[in-house]
Design a protein around this motif. Structure first.
Motif, PDB file in Angstrom:
ATOM      1  N   GLU A  33     -56.851 -12.404  73.471  1.00 42.78           N
ATOM      2  CA  GLU A  33     -56.910 -12.183  72.030  1.00 42.78           C
ATOM      3  C   GLU A  33     -58.357 -12.207  71.552  1.00 42.78           C
ATOM      4  O   GLU A  33     -58.788 -11.366  70.753  1.00 42.78           O
ATOM      5  CB  GLU A  33     -56.102 -13.287  71.335  1.00 42.78           C
ATOM      6  CG  GLU A  33     -55.554 -12.922  69.986  1.00 42.78           C
ATOM      7  CD  GLU A  33     -54.741 -14.071  69.391  1.00 42.78           C
ATOM      8  OE1 GLU A  33     -54.025 -14.759  70.149  1.00 42.78           O
ATOM      9  OE2 GLU A  33     -54.843 -14.271  68.172  1.00 42.78           O
ATOM     10  N   HIS A  61     -50.615  -8.281  62.811  1.00 39.63           N
ATOM     11  CA  HIS A  61     -50.470  -8.487  64.252  1.00 39.63           C
ATOM     12  C   HIS A  61     -49.001  -8.801  64.525  1.00 39.63           C
ATOM     13  O   HIS A  61     -48.300  -9.279  63.658  1.00 39.63           O
ATOM     14  CB  HIS A  61     -51.334  -9.651  64.718  1.00 39.63           C
ATOM     15  CG  HIS A  61     -52.768  -9.420  64.431  1.00 39.63           C
ATOM     16  ND1 HIS A  61     -53.554  -8.618  65.206  1.00 39.63           N
ATOM     17  CD2 HIS A  61     -53.550  -9.842  63.416  1.00 39.63           C
ATOM     18  CE1 HIS A  61     -54.759  -8.571  64.697  1.00 39.63           C
ATOM     19  NE2 HIS A  61     -54.783  -9.302  63.607  1.00 39.63           N
ATOM     20  N   ALA A 105     -61.741  -2.929  58.513  1.00 42.80           N
ATOM     21  CA  ALA A 105     -60.821  -1.797  58.691  1.00 42.80           C
ATOM     22  C   ALA A 105     -60.419  -1.215  57.342  1.00 42.80           C
ATOM     23  O   ALA A 105     -60.156  -0.017  57.231  1.00 42.80           O
ATOM     24  CB  ALA A 105     -59.582  -2.244  59.461  1.00 42.80           C
ATOM     25  N   THR A 154     -62.337  -8.540  60.650  1.00 42.90           N
ATOM     26  CA  THR A 154     -61.990  -7.220  61.175  1.00 42.90           C
ATOM     27  C   THR A 154     -61.033  -6.493  60.220  1.00 42.90           C
ATOM     28  O   THR A 154     -61.104  -5.272  60.079  1.00 42.90           O
ATOM     29  CB  THR A 154     -61.375  -7.323  62.588  1.00 42.90           C
ATOM     30  OG1 THR A 154     -60.281  -8.247  62.560  1.00 42.90           O
ATOM     31  CG2 THR A 154     -62.395  -7.824  63.592  1.00 42.90           C
ATOM     32  N   PRO A 157     -59.527 -12.299  62.311  1.00 40.53           N
ATOM     33  CA  PRO A 157     -58.715 -11.249  61.683  1.00 40.53           C
ATOM     34  C   PRO A 157     -59.170 -10.913  60.272  1.00 40.53           C
ATOM     35  O   PRO A 157     -59.013  -9.763  59.840  1.00 40.53           O
ATOM     36  CB  PRO A 157     -57.294 -11.826  61.688  1.00 40.53           C
ATOM     37  CG  PRO A 157     -57.447 -13.274  61.941  1.00 40.53           C
ATOM     38  CD  PRO A 157     -58.711 -13.455  62.717  1.00 40.53           C
ATOM     39  N   ALA A 206     -64.105  -6.902  70.720  1.00 39.81           N
ATOM     40  CA  ALA A 206     -64.217  -5.437  70.741  1.00 39.81           C
ATOM     41  C   ALA A 206     -64.197  -4.875  69.327  1.00 39.81           C
ATOM     42  O   ALA A 206     -64.959  -3.964  68.990  1.00 39.81           O
ATOM     43  CB  ALA A 206     -63.079  -4.845  71.571  1.00 39.81           C
ATOM     44  N   ARG A 207     -63.315  -5.457  68.487  1.00 40.74           N
ATOM     45  CA  ARG A 207     -63.217  -4.947  67.111  1.00 40.74           C
ATOM     46  C   ARG A 207     -64.470  -5.272  66.297  1.00 40.74           C
ATOM     47  O   ARG A 207     -64.914  -4.475  65.482  1.00 40.74           O
ATOM     48  CB  ARG A 207     -61.992  -5.541  66.425  1.00 40.74           C
ATOM     49  CG  ARG A 207     -60.822  -4.549  66.408  1.00 40.74           C
ATOM     50  CD  ARG A 207     -59.562  -5.185  65.927  1.00 40.74           C
ATOM     51  NE  ARG A 207     -58.830  -5.730  67.064  1.00 40.74           N
ATOM     52  CZ  ARG A 207     -57.786  -6.518  66.970  1.00 40.74           C
ATOM     53  NH1 ARG A 207     -57.365  -6.903  65.800  1.00 40.74           N
ATOM     54  NH2 ARG A 207     -57.163  -6.935  68.044  1.00 40.74           N
ATOM     55  N   LEU A 208     -65.047  -6.453  66.556  1.00 39.71           N
ATOM     56  CA  LEU A 208     -66.295  -6.803  65.850  1.00 39.71           C
ATOM     57  C   LEU A 208     -67.376  -5.793  66.197  1.00 39.71           C
ATOM     58  O   LEU A 208     -68.126  -5.333  65.340  1.00 39.71           O
ATOM     59  CB  LEU A 208     -66.759  -8.220  66.242  1.00 39.71           C
ATOM     60  CG  LEU A 208     -65.908  -9.394  65.749  1.00 39.71           C
ATOM     61  CD1 LEU A 208     -66.431 -10.700  66.320  1.00 39.71           C
ATOM     62  CD2 LEU A 208     -65.895  -9.465  64.223  1.00 39.71           C
ATOM     63  N   GLY A 245     -60.104  -9.067  72.434  1.00 34.95           N
ATOM     64  CA  GLY A 245     -59.693  -7.993  71.517  1.00 34.95           C
ATOM     65  C   GLY A 245     -60.505  -8.028  70.234  1.00 34.95           C
ATOM     66  O   GLY A 245     -60.978  -7.005  69.747  1.00 34.95           O
ATOM     67  N   TYR A 246     -60.677  -9.246  69.695  1.00 32.72           N
ATOM     68  CA  TYR A 246     -61.460  -9.374  68.464  1.00 32.72           C
ATOM     69  C   TYR A 246     -62.930  -9.045  68.701  1.00 32.72           C
ATOM     70  O   TYR A 246     -63.581  -8.429  67.860  1.00 32.72           O
ATOM     71  CB  TYR A 246     -61.310 -10.777  67.875  1.00 32.72           C
ATOM     72  CG  TYR A 246     -60.030 -10.940  67.113  1.00 32.72           C
ATOM     73  CD1 TYR A 246     -59.766 -10.131  66.016  1.00 32.72           C
ATOM     74  CD2 TYR A 246     -59.084 -11.879  67.489  1.00 32.72           C
ATOM     75  CE1 TYR A 246     -58.589 -10.254  65.308  1.00 32.72           C
ATOM     76  CE2 TYR A 246     -57.899 -12.013  66.789  1.00 32.72           C
ATOM     77  CZ  TYR A 246     -57.655 -11.203  65.698  1.00 32.72           C
ATOM     78  OH  TYR A 246     -56.489 -11.321  65.003  1.00 32.72           O
ATOM     79  N   ARG A 280     -66.890  -2.690  67.298  1.00 29.67           N
ATOM     80  CA  ARG A 280     -66.549  -1.365  66.764  1.00 29.67           C
ATOM     81  C   ARG A 280     -66.953  -1.260  65.296  1.00 29.67           C
ATOM     82  O   ARG A 280     -67.448  -0.243  64.838  1.00 29.67           O
ATOM     83  CB  ARG A 280     -65.050  -1.118  66.929  1.00 29.67           C
ATOM     84  CG  ARG A 280     -64.673   0.334  66.695  1.00 29.67           C
ATOM     85  CD  ARG A 280     -63.160   0.531  66.671  1.00 29.67           C
ATOM     86  NE  ARG A 280     -62.469  -0.291  67.643  1.00 29.67           N
ATOM     87  CZ  ARG A 280     -61.289  -0.852  67.425  1.00 29.67           C
ATOM     88  NH1 ARG A 280     -60.675  -0.685  66.266  1.00 29.67           N
ATOM     89  NH2 ARG A 280     -60.688  -1.572  68.353  1.00 29.67           N
ATOM     90  N   HIS A 281     -66.730  -2.342  64.533  1.00 30.93           N
ATOM     91  CA  HIS A 281     -67.076  -2.320  63.108  1.00 30.93           C
ATOM     92  C   HIS A 281     -68.515  -2.766  62.857  1.00 30.93           C
ATOM     93  O   HIS A 281     -68.908  -2.953  61.717  1.00 30.93           O
ATOM     94  CB  HIS A 281     -66.108  -3.211  62.314  1.00 30.93           C
ATOM     95  CG  HIS A 281     -64.699  -2.701  62.284  1.00 30.93           C
ATOM     96  ND1 HIS A 281     -64.350  -1.521  61.676  1.00 30.93           N
ATOM     97  CD2 HIS A 281     -63.557  -3.201  62.810  1.00 30.93           C
ATOM     98  CE1 HIS A 281     -63.043  -1.333  61.804  1.00 30.93           C
ATOM     99  NE2 HIS A 281     -62.539  -2.335  62.504  1.00 30.93           N
TER     100      HIS A 281
END
Lengths: 99, 457
Positions: free
Chosen positions: B202, B59, B172, B168, B165, B208-210, B205-206, B212-213
């Motif tokens: 922030e 980041h 990734a 995620t 982080p 959304a990433r959680l 954002g996390y 997505r994965h």
């Protein structure tokens, strides 16, 4: 995706080291711990009192759980020591001084 | 070697301070244990891996690029692979380097900045010593520097902002993250919304990433046991009730080969304590200029309170400016760092809010069975600690240590002190360690010779 592809890594040619007599491949720049993890090995020490298996714990050189014997020298922190071609890595039993 | 300012630690705080001081013409020497600057936050892939896209693991990459380029353009000297083990009053910074860390180096300086960072706190539970159980920060460090993940299927657990982080990042990098187990209560955010409002984007954002994965987020849950004989095979997690206790009957098993676990951060204060700097609790006490109460010693970043990279940058910048003025016998003008001081004030408030939200569940010691190893180095069980308190009358951490050996091993209690104090029901007091790292006896024996030779020349 694997981590090497994620970071766009183009490491130099892999080389061979041994872990308890078994040949594994390592990449330039890796630590002993990274090479062992990449080979699917998570345990390379047994404790002094109860002989329990240990490997990486803190990963940044604070905890001493990842001690390993490299080229006959015990008590090397696998998370800090760079791996070199031909290294002989062995599971460290106890203090590593009794083998 | 002589220098004006010795900066110990090349993370955000150390680099910001070094750049600020060097800009004012100071000779600056930075010492860091890693093979490259960046600290834990900007930990770089090893050069030999030739990563073309290291920013995929980071980041605030632009900030790092600016720091890196400024460092290359300034005169500050950077000594990587230098493990500082002591700072003598006066000041002489002693470090070990070279293969096997057998060679010693000494840097003499007029002033010292301690930018020593922090490390992860992990509270024990049955099975936490199994291979496959790693600290959340350790999993991230191995990923950032060596581009490896520990296994195929991971659970990320504990409490604190670092877990996001890590979960995620592992996902990734190709690991299947079966669950993110966070003991904090989402309602606690609402109670601290004023302090934490800046963190909302922030957090989104996390989230959304959680999604997505496809990482399952189990809030107000905890790991009660890690399973396996020689290596980790799975974990049992359970829900917590409103009092932070495990809800009976809520246990469920999640198969996994990796558990990345953490319960917050602890500052590295060894060097500060051996220099005689006063602490506030577990953090180095500093004034508005980031000065400790030992003349000539400044501190910045996580050592003065866990608060993240942006706060560390602000503190480092202020420290560097203060040092530049003070070494020139000039009273610094705080107007020089108004912007940094504003950031520092705001982020310290955020840090206090984070502390309030992310505290381990009050019942964590109830989950520790008598046969759970509490001190990993000396293999001291919870039963031994409880016996030391109950039968032998130990009432403080030091007595528990003397009676059980908890904290006497290789890591000198760095990993186990919070756990031992918790199980013993006593206060977590700091234990001054004369050396910040293990030092070969030969190196210590040669100290006198080295000093004599230098004095004669």
């Amino acid at each position: 995706m694997n981590p090497l592809d994620l970071a766009g890594a183009r490491p130099g040619p892999a080389f061979t080291v041994t872990f308890d007599g078994r040949q594994i491949e390592a990449l330039p720049g890796q630590t002993v711990a990274a090479a062992l993890w990449a080979a699917g090995i998570t345990s390379w020490r047994t404790t002094r009192r109860t002989g329990r298996p240990r490997g990486i714990f803190c990963g940044i050189g604070v905890c001493f759980d990842c001690l390993v014997t490299v080229n006959g020298r015990p008590n090397q922190r696998a998370c800090l020591v760079p791996v070199h071609s031909g290294d002989v890595i062995r599971t460290q039993e106890g203090t590593g001084h009794e083998d | 070697m002589r220098t004006d300012l010795a900066v110990i630690g090349a993370g955000p705080a150390g680099l910001a301070a070094a750049l600020a001081a060097a800009a004012y013409g100071l000779r600056v020497t930075i010492l860091d244990a890693a093979p490259a600057p960046g600290g834990q936050f900007y930990r770089q892939p090893a050069a030999g891996l030739r990563a073309g896209r290291p920013q995929a693991l980071h980041h605030q990459w632009r900030t790092w690029e600016r720091l890196r380029d400024a460092l290359a353009a300034c005169d500050a000297e950077i000594l990587t692979d230098h493990h500082v083990w002591a700072v003598e009053c006066g000041f002489t910074v002693h470090a070990l380097h070279g293969p096997g860390r057998q060679e010693s180096a000494a840097v003499r300086a007029e002033a010292v900045l301690l930018a020593t960072g922090g490390y992860e706190k992990v509270l024990p539970f049955p099975g936490w010593t199994l291979p496959g159980v790693v600290t959340a920060g350790g999993a991230q460090a191995m990923l950032k520097s060596a581009l490896v993940v520990p296994g195929r299927r991971a659970v990320v657990a504990g409490t604190g902002p670092l877990l996001l982080p890590v979960a995620t990042g592992l996902a990734a990098a190709g690991a299947e993250v079966a669950a993110l187990v966070e003991s904090a209560d989402p309602k606690a955010f609402v109670r601290h919304i004023r302090a934490l409002a800046a963190k909302a984007p922030e957090g989104a954002g996390y989230a959304a990433r959680l999604l997505r994965h496809r990482i399952r987020f189990l809030a107000r849950h905890t790991v009660v046991r890690a399973h396996g004989e020689h290596t980790l095979t799975g974990v049992t997690v359970a829900a917590l009730d409103s009092g932070g206790r495990v809800r009976p009957g809520s246990e469920r098993h999640i198969p996994c080969d990796t558990l990345a676990v953490g319960h917050g951060m602890l500052p590295h204060t060894d060097l500060a304590e051996s220099l005689g700097c006063r602490l506030d609790g577990h953090t180095v006490r500093v004034d508005g200029e980031q000065r400790t109460d030992v003349p000539g010693v400044w501190a910045a970043g996580e050592a003065t309170g866990i608060g993240g990279a942006t706060l560390a940058l602000a503190e480092g910048h202020i420290a560097g400016r203060s040092i530049a003025a003070r070494l020139r016998s000039r009273e610094p003008d705080p107007r020089e760092w108004t912007a940094a001081a504003t950031v520092r004030g705001r982020l310290r408030t955020v840090a206090r809010g984070m502390d309030a939200v992310y505290s381990p569940p009050p019942s964590w010691t109830e989950q520790i069975t008598d046969d759970t190893v509490v001190c990993r180095c000396e293999e001291v069980t919870a039963a031994s600690v409880r016996r030391a308190v109950g039968e032998l009358g130990a009432g403080d951490l030091r007595t528990v240590k003397l009676l059980t050996r908890a904290g006497m091993g290789w890591c000198q209690g760095r990993m186990c002190a919070p756990a031992v104090a918790g199980v013993a029901g006593c206060e977590l007091t700091s234990s001054t360690r004369p050396f910040a790292r293990p030092v070969p006896l030969g190196v210590l024996a040669r100290q006198h010779e080295d000093t004599t030779e230098e004095g004669a020349s």
